[in-house]
Motif scaffolding. Structure first.
Motif, PDB file in Angstrom:
ATOM      1  N   GLY A 413       2.331 -20.847  53.827  1.00 51.20           N
ATOM      2  CA  GLY A 413       1.861 -21.506  52.430  1.00 51.20           C
ATOM      3  C   GLY A 413       2.121 -21.435  51.244  1.00 51.20           C
ATOM      4  N   VAL A 414       2.142 -22.700  50.822  1.00 52.33           N
ATOM      5  CA  VAL A 414       2.882 -23.529  49.474  1.00 52.33           C
ATOM      6  C   VAL A 414       1.286 -23.416  48.406  1.00 52.33           C
ATOM      7  CG1 VAL A 414       2.724 -25.612  50.626  1.00 52.33           C
ATOM      8  CG2 VAL A 414       4.846 -24.598  48.020  1.00 52.33           C
ATOM      9  N   SER A 415       1.294 -23.080  47.356  1.00 52.04           N
ATOM     10  CA  SER A 415       0.767 -23.259  47.061  1.00 52.04           C
ATOM     11  C   SER A 415       0.517 -24.021  45.113  1.00 52.04           C
ATOM     12  CB  SER A 415       0.385 -21.819  45.714  1.00 52.04           C
ATOM     13  OG  SER A 415       1.778 -21.885  44.400  1.00 52.04           O
ATOM     14  N   MET A 416      -0.739 -25.020  45.509  1.00 54.24           N
ATOM     15  CA  MET A 416      -0.738 -26.402  44.651  1.00 54.24           C
ATOM     16  C   MET A 416      -0.068 -26.120  43.191  1.00 54.24           C
ATOM     17  SD  MET A 416      -2.338 -28.694  46.051  1.00 54.24           S
ATOM     18  CE  MET A 416      -2.680 -29.913  44.566  1.00 54.24           C
ATOM     19  N   GLY A 417      -0.012 -24.855  42.373  1.00 51.29           N
ATOM     20  CA  GLY A 417       0.745 -24.519  41.384  1.00 51.29           C
ATOM     21  C   GLY A 417       2.193 -24.697  41.380  1.00 51.29           C
ATOM     22  N   LYS A 418       2.548 -24.263  42.780  1.00 51.68           N
ATOM     23  CA  LYS A 418       4.406 -23.716  43.299  1.00 51.68           C
ATOM     24  C   LYS A 418       4.718 -25.813  43.340  1.00 51.68           C
ATOM     25  CE  LYS A 418       7.693 -22.908  46.033  1.00 51.68           C
ATOM     26  NZ  LYS A 418       8.263 -22.074  47.279  1.00 51.68           N
ATOM     27  N   LEU A 419       4.147 -26.901  44.222  1.00 49.40           N
ATOM     28  CA  LEU A 419       4.057 -27.796  44.065  1.00 49.40           C
ATOM     29  C   LEU A 419       4.440 -28.769  42.469  1.00 49.40           C
ATOM     30  CD1 LEU A 419       2.552 -28.620  47.090  1.00 49.40           C
ATOM     31  CD2 LEU A 419       4.663 -28.312  47.264  1.00 49.40           C
ATOM     32  N   GLN A 420       3.218 -28.407  41.899  1.00 45.02           N
ATOM     33  CA  GLN A 420       2.730 -28.696  40.443  1.00 45.02           C
ATOM     34  C   GLN A 420       4.023 -28.781  40.003  1.00 45.02           C
ATOM     35  OE1 GLN A 420       0.447 -31.739  39.660  1.00 45.02           O
ATOM     36  NE2 GLN A 420       2.724 -31.722  37.780  1.00 45.02           N
ATOM     37  N   ARG A 421       4.910 -27.356  40.140  1.00 43.05           N
ATOM     38  CA  ARG A 421       5.344 -26.988  38.755  1.00 43.05           C
ATOM     39  C   ARG A 421       7.241 -27.393  39.631  1.00 43.05           C
ATOM     40  NH1 ARG A 421       3.348 -21.243  39.469  1.00 43.05           N
ATOM     41  NH2 ARG A 421       4.478 -21.287  41.036  1.00 43.05           N
TER      42      ARG A 421
END
Length: 449
Positions: A413-421
Motif C-alpha cells: 500500500g502507498v500512503s497519502m503522504g507519499k503521494l502528496q510529496r
C-alpha cells in the motif's frame, strides 16, 4: 490456484518443462475426490432445467460415430430457422438413449465453484481463462480428432476417459493461432500419449496438440476443460504494435517514403520468386533494412497496455469482493494507506491526451467469454445486463499518481503522504483527495486510517 491444480508439479516446474512444449499427465489415484464440488452430472441437468440455455451458444449435443461428427442442436426439427432453447428432457434423452455427448459452454456463468476457480486463475495468469464442461455417455466419443487454439487443462471430475494425443505433422502447426478442422483417423501422426484419466486426474495439452477422447464402458465421464493463452502470443503483441511502428518509422526515416523502383515488376512477384538476379537481391536486401528501421520504432509498451486493457474488459469480475454499497463511508487523511482491492483488476492507458483507467468490477459474469457475434445473434438489447463499463477518465497529470496506486496492493500500500510529496513542488493540478474518493467510490481501492 494453478499450484493447486497442478500439484504435485509446481508452477515453476510446469512453466519450465511443459508450457508450450509437451503434455503433462497428473494421476491422483489416492485423491480421486480432488475436484469434487466443481461440477456434477446433476448440476448439468439442473442447469438445463433452470436456465434458458441456447443451442450452439450455451450447450452443444454431439455424437461421433464411424469417423463422422454429428451435431444435434435442436429439439424437434434440425431445420429450425433460429437457435433454440435447449429442452432439458430432450438433451438428457439423447445423452441416455442415443449416446450423445453434452458440452456446456462457459459454466462459470452459472456455477459458483467454477466461477471461483476461473476468477482466481485469471488473477494469477493475467490473461483470460475459459471453461467448457463435457458430459459423455459410457463407451462414447463426442468429437473428432482436432487441435485447439488454447492451452487446455483437463480436470476429470466423474468417471473415466481415455485420451490419445498426437503430434502435428508440420512444425508450422505447433502453437497455432487458430483451431483445426476435424481430422480423419488416417491423417493422425505420431502418438504422443495414450492415457486414461480417472477422477482427480489432470491432463495439460499445449495448443496445437491433436487429441481425441472416449469414455470407458463402465460409466459416464464428466470433465472440465479449462482454457488459457488464447491469442496471448508474441504474434498478437506484434499485430497490435506493427501498424503504429510503421507510421512512426515512416515519419522519421525518409527511405521508407521513397518511391519504389519503376522496374520492380520485372524482378519481383510470383513469376520471379524462383529467379536470381542482382536487382532482386538488392531489392530484398533494401526491404530487410527498411524492416529493421520499423522494428526500432515498435511501441511495445502501448501494445502491452492495449492487451492489458483487453484482458481487463474480458475477464470475470473478481470473486469474493464486497459489494460497493456495503462499504463504510470514506475517511481519509494524510496518514491513510491506499491499497488496490485486488492486483490486476485495472489497467491504464492514454487516449486522446487523457489517462483512462479500465477495471473489471462491473464486468457481467453472465457474459464472460462472449463473442460479439454471439451477443448480436442470441441476446436482445432488453436481455443484456444494464451495467456501466468500468471506465474512469482523468487529466494526464494524474498518470504518475495512478501508476503508484495501481501497484499498491497487499502489503505494498502507498500512503497519502507519499503521494502528496510526489506532487509537491510541481505544477500539477491533481486533487489527490478527490482522486482517492473516486477510486474508493468505484470500489477499486481500500483506505486504511
Amino acid at each position: 490456484m494453478l499450484d493447486w491444480m497442478l500439484r504435485p508439479c509446481t508452477t515453476q516446474q510446469f512453466i519450465k518443462q511443459h508450457l508450450d512444449q509437451r503434455p503433462l499427465h497428473i494421476s491422483r489415484q489416492k485423491h480421486q475426490h480432488y475436484f469434487d464440488g466443481l461440477l456434477t452430472k446433476a448440476d448439468i441437468q439442473q442447469l438445463l432445467e433452470s436456465q434458458q440455455l441456447q443451442y450452439g451458444t450455451n450447450v452443444d449435443v454431439t455424437s461421433y460415430t464411424d469417423g463422422q461428427r454429428t451435431n444435434l442442436n435442436y429439439n424437434g426439427s434440425a431445420n429450425a430457422d433460429q437457435p433454440e432453447t435447449a429442452d432439458a428432457s430432450t438433451v438428457m434423452r439423447r445423452f441416455n438413449k442415443e449416446s450423445c455427448s453434452v458440452r456446456v459452454l462457459h459454466p462459470q456463468r452459472w456455477v459458483e465453484p467454477v466461477y471461483k476457480l476461473l476468477s482466481m486463475l485469471e488473477v494469477e495468469l493475467r490473461s483470460p481463462v475459459g471453461c467448457n464442461a463435457y458430459l459423455t455417455p459410457p463407451s462414447s466419443q463426442g468429437f473428432a480428432p482436432h487441435w485447439d487454439d488454447i492451452d487446455a487443462f483437463v480436470l476429470q471430475v466423474e468417471g473415466s476417459k481415455r485420451w490419445r494425443l498426437y503430434a502435428p505433422d508440420d512444425n508450422a502447426d505447433l502453437l497455432p493461432h487458430d483451431s483445426s478442422r476435424d481430422f480423419q483417423e488416417e491423417e493422425l501422426g505420431k502418438l504422443l500419449l495414450d492415457v486414461t484419466l480417472h477422477p482427480g486426474d489432470l491432463l495439460y495439452m499445449p495448443r496445437g496438440c491433436i487429441h481425441q477422447a472416449q469414455a470407458l464402458p463402465d460409466a459416464h465421464s464428466l470433465h472440465l476443460t479449462v482454457s488459457a493463452n488464447q491469442h496471448c502470443s508474441w504474434t498478437d503483441l506484434f499485430e497490435l504494435s506493427l501498424p503504429r511502428a510503421l507510421q512512426l518509422a515512416a515519419d522519421e526515416c525518409i527511405g521508407l517514403r521513397r518511391s519504389l523502383p519503376f522496374d520492380m515488376s520485372q524482378y519481383m512477384g510470383l513469376i520471379h520468386e524462383e529467379g536470381e538476379s542482382a536487382q532482386r537481391n538488392n531489392f530484398t536486401t533494401t526491404a530487410q533494412q527498411m524492416l529493421q528501421q520499423v522494428s526500432k520504432h515498435m511501441p511495445l509498451d502501448a501494445a502491452a497496455d492495449r492487451m492489458s486493457v483487453q484482458f481487463v474488459q474480458q475477464r470475470l469480475p473478481p470473486y469474493g469482493l464486497h459489494r460497493r454499497e456495503e462499504r463504510p463511508d470514506l475517511e481519509v487523511s494524510e496518514s491513510s494507506k491506499i491499497t488496490l482491492v485486488r492486483p490486476g483488476i485495472a489497467a491504464m492507458t492514454i487516449e486522446d491526451d487523457s489517462v483512462v483507467l479500465y477495471h473489471c468490477l462491473n464486468n457481467p459474469r453472465i457474459l464472460h467469454a462472449s463473442r460479439p457475434d454471439d451477443l448480436a445473434k442470441d441476446e436482445s438489447a432488453d436481455e443484456q445486463p444494464d451495467i456501466a463499463p468500468g471506465r474512469l477518465e482523468f487529466d494526464v497529470d494524474y498518470g504518475e499518481v495512478l501508476e503508484h496506486i495501481l501497484s499498491a496492493h497487499g502489503s505494498k500500500g502507498v500512503s497519502m503522504g507519499k503521494l502528496q510529496r510526489m506532487l509537491d513542488g510541481t505544477d500539477s493540478t491533481v486533487d489527490l483527495f478527490a482522486l482517492v474518493g473516486d477510486l474508493y467510490s468505484e470500489g477499486l481501492v481500500d483506505v486504511q486510517a
